[in-house]
Design a protein around this motif. Structure first.
Motif, PDB file in Angstrom:
ATOM      1  N   ILE A 171       0.868  -1.180   0.000  1.00 16.15           N
ATOM      2  CA  ILE A 171       0.000   0.000   0.000  1.00 16.15           C
ATOM      3  C   ILE A 171       0.902   1.226   0.000  1.00 16.15           C
ATOM      4  CG2 ILE A 171      -1.681   1.323   1.364  1.00 16.15           C
ATOM      5  CD1 ILE A 171      -2.971  -1.257   2.189  1.00 16.15           C
ATOM      6  N   SER A 172       0.529   2.226  -0.764  1.00 15.88           N
ATOM      7  CA  SER A 172       1.333   3.448  -0.822  1.00 15.88           C
ATOM      8  C   SER A 172       1.152   4.270   0.452  1.00 15.88           C
ATOM      9  CB  SER A 172       0.937   4.296  -2.031  1.00 15.88           C
ATOM     10  OG  SER A 172      -0.333   4.891  -1.808  1.00 15.88           O
ATOM     11  N   ILE A 173       2.126   5.094   0.746  1.00 13.42           N
ATOM     12  CA  ILE A 173       2.064   5.964   1.918  1.00 13.42           C
ATOM     13  C   ILE A 173       0.882   6.921   1.808  1.00 13.42           C
ATOM     14  CG2 ILE A 173       3.661   7.723   1.048  1.00 13.42           C
ATOM     15  CD1 ILE A 173       3.781   6.597   4.641  1.00 13.42           C
ATOM     16  N   THR A 174       0.584   7.378   0.610  1.00  9.62           N
ATOM     17  CA  THR A 174      -0.547   8.280   0.405  1.00  9.62           C
ATOM     18  C   THR A 174      -1.853   7.589   0.762  1.00  9.62           C
ATOM     19  OG1 THR A 174       0.644   9.399  -1.360  1.00  9.62           O
ATOM     20  CG2 THR A 174      -1.739   9.719  -1.295  1.00  9.62           C
ATOM     21  N   GLU A 175      -2.010   6.370   0.268  1.00  8.50           N
ATOM     22  CA  GLU A 175      -3.223   5.609   0.565  1.00  8.50           C
ATOM     23  C   GLU A 175      -3.315   5.287   2.061  1.00  8.50           C
ATOM     24  OE1 GLU A 175      -5.732   1.861  -1.252  1.00  8.50           O
ATOM     25  OE2 GLU A 175      -3.659   2.159  -1.883  1.00  8.50           O
ATOM     26  N   ALA A 176      -2.180   4.974   2.677  1.00  6.88           N
ATOM     27  CA  ALA A 176      -2.159   4.681   4.116  1.00  6.88           C
ATOM     28  C   ALA A 176      -2.577   5.912   4.920  1.00  6.88           C
ATOM     29  CB  ALA A 176      -0.773   4.211   4.542  1.00  6.88           C
ATOM     30  N   ASN A 177      -2.120   7.082   4.503  1.00 14.43           N
ATOM     31  CA  ASN A 177      -2.495   8.317   5.192  1.00 14.43           C
ATOM     32  C   ASN A 177      -3.982   8.625   5.048  1.00 14.43           C
ATOM     33  OD1 ASN A 177      -0.071   9.129   6.340  1.00 14.43           O
ATOM     34  ND2 ASN A 177       0.632  10.064   4.448  1.00 14.43           N
ATOM     35  N   GLN A 178      -4.536   8.314   3.897  1.00 14.82           N
ATOM     36  CA  GLN A 178      -5.933   8.623   3.624  1.00 14.82           C
ATOM     37  C   GLN A 178      -6.890   7.568   4.169  1.00 14.82           C
ATOM     38  OE1 GLN A 178      -5.899   9.099  -0.626  1.00 14.82           O
ATOM     39  NE2 GLN A 178      -5.023  11.145  -0.523  1.00 14.82           N
ATOM     40  N   VAL A 210      -5.349  -0.269   5.544  1.00 17.09           N
ATOM     41  CA  VAL A 210      -4.041  -0.831   5.871  1.00 17.09           C
ATOM     42  C   VAL A 210      -4.185  -1.874   6.977  1.00 17.09           C
ATOM     43  CG1 VAL A 210      -1.694  -0.319   6.631  1.00 17.09           C
ATOM     44  CG2 VAL A 210      -2.916   1.328   5.218  1.00 17.09           C
ATOM     45  N   ALA A 211      -4.948  -1.532   8.015  1.00 15.40           N
ATOM     46  CA  ALA A 211      -5.149  -2.450   9.134  1.00 15.40           C
ATOM     47  C   ALA A 211      -5.875  -3.722   8.688  1.00 15.40           C
ATOM     48  CB  ALA A 211      -5.926  -1.757  10.241  1.00 15.40           C
ATOM     49  N   LYS A 212      -6.892  -3.583   7.867  1.00 12.65           N
ATOM     50  CA  LYS A 212      -7.621  -4.757   7.366  1.00 12.65           C
ATOM     51  C   LYS A 212      -6.715  -5.626   6.503  1.00 12.65           C
ATOM     52  CE  LYS A 212     -12.297  -2.896   7.491  1.00 12.65           C
ATOM     53  NZ  LYS A 212     -13.473  -2.477   6.712  1.00 12.65           N
TER      54      LYS A 212
END
Length: 70
Positions: free
Chosen positions: A9-16, A21-23
């Motif tokens: 997962i990209s950092i951008t997607e993780a931030n949003q 990310v947890a799932k």
């Protein structure tokens, strides 16, 4: 290093969308967060990884800290 594309997962997607990310970590045991197209962080599902993994992680963390920060 081989990383399944399902775990990335990209950092951008993780931030949003941290819930995603947890799932993902819950589904696969871990998720690798990429920053500038390189692996930067890993989120682990502690229950899935097990006690032996946690012990090894703690050993590596202590070794890294003692070599780099002390």
């Amino acid at each position: 290093m081989m990383i399944s594309t399902n775990k990335i997962i990209s950092i951008t997607e993780a931030n949003q969308n941290f819930t995603k990310v947890a799932k993902n970590a819950n589904k696969y045991g871990d998720t690798v967060i990429f920053k500038r197209n390189k692996p930067a962080y890993v989120l682990f599902d502690i229950e899935k990884m097990g006690e032996d993994f946690i012990k090894e992680y703690e050993k590596l963390k202590f070794k890294y800290i003692s070599e780099h920060l002390l």
